[in-house]
Design an enzyme around this catalytic site. Structure first.
Site, short mmCIF file in Angstrom:
data_model
loop_
_atom_site.label_atom_id
_atom_site.label_comp_id
_atom_site.label_asym_id
_atom_site.label_seq_id
_atom_site.Cartn_x
_atom_site.Cartn_y
_atom_site.Cartn_z
N LYS A 13 0.84 -1.21 0.00
CA LYS A 13 0.00 0.00 0.00
C LYS A 13 0.87 1.26 0.00
CE LYS A 13 -2.13 -1.07 3.92
NZ LYS A 13 -1.60 -2.41 4.28
N ARG A 146 -0.28 -9.41 13.07
CA ARG A 146 -0.88 -8.34 12.27
C ARG A 146 -1.84 -8.91 11.23
NH1 ARG A 146 3.73 -5.05 9.81
NH2 ARG A 146 2.22 -3.39 9.53
#
Ligand code: AMP
Length: 189
Positions: A13, A146
């Site tokens: 990202k 995560r």
């Protein structure tokens, strides 16, 4: 144009956001970068956030919503923003929606960068070994946590945007240039 880059940690990202900043003069709003700036400045929030980030958890919704709110209404956001790492929970997505409505703004595209999670581990390990790596949360153990948080708390945001008809998916396993090309195609569609 305002967009959200969506995807699990390590999907790319940040890399894609940086390309869009250069190519389209948009502003990147990365909540991870904002938190890392708080850590560098040794603020109370930074000290609190570091502990959470180092173990792969999520900083509280209220803090994150306020952080984005303070940037979204500012002049720099007028040319369009790329949200990178926000929203990460349904509560954040709902707050963002309200914030946009109040400012008469919309999100035009949500782009999900999909990845093969086994390959993610390799990518994160490579990033962890890079000499200029400064992230304490780039290791396989924290990545596992995560990813779990991504599936439990963040992926449930996707149906929210699918329902609005603004969600597109690109294959994040291709080269950086290929992924960028596919993102640009979505943005120009
Ligand atoms: P990132 O750089 O986007 O991978 O974010 C690094 C870490 O910062 C995440 O693992 C979280 O601990 C925290 N963080 C970043 N953005 C958010 C958010 N929107 N909500 C909660 N925690 C966040």
């Amino acid at each position: 144009m305002n967009i959200i880059l969506f995807g699990p940690p390590g999907a790319g990202k940040g890399t894609q956001a940086e390309k869009l900043v250069v190519e389209r003069s948009m502003v990147q709003l990365s909540t991870g970068d904002m938190l890392r700036a708080e850590i560098s400045n040794n603020t109370d929030l930074g000290i609190q956030a570091k502990e959470i980030m180092d173990t792969g958890g999520l900083v509280s919704d209220d803090i994150m919503i306020k952080m984005i709110e303070s940037r979204f209404g500012s002049d720099e956001a007028k040319n369009g923003v790329i949200l990178d790492g926000f929203p990460r929970t349904v509560k954040q997505a709902e707050a963002l929606d309200e914030m946009l409505t109040q400012n008469q703004l919309v999100i035009n595209h949500v782009i999900e960068i999909s990845v093969d999670e086994n390959a993610l581990f390799e990518r994160i390990e490579r990033r962890a070994n890079e000499s200029d790596n400064v992230r304490d949360d780039d290791n396989a153990e924290v990545l596992r946590q995560r990813l779990k948080v991504y599936h439990d708390n963040t992926a449930p945001v996707l149906p929210f945007y699918r329902k609005k008809g603004i969600l597109s998916q690109v294959d994040g396993m291709m080269s950086i240039e290929e992924v960028a090309k596919n993102i640009n195609e979505v943005l120009d569609s």
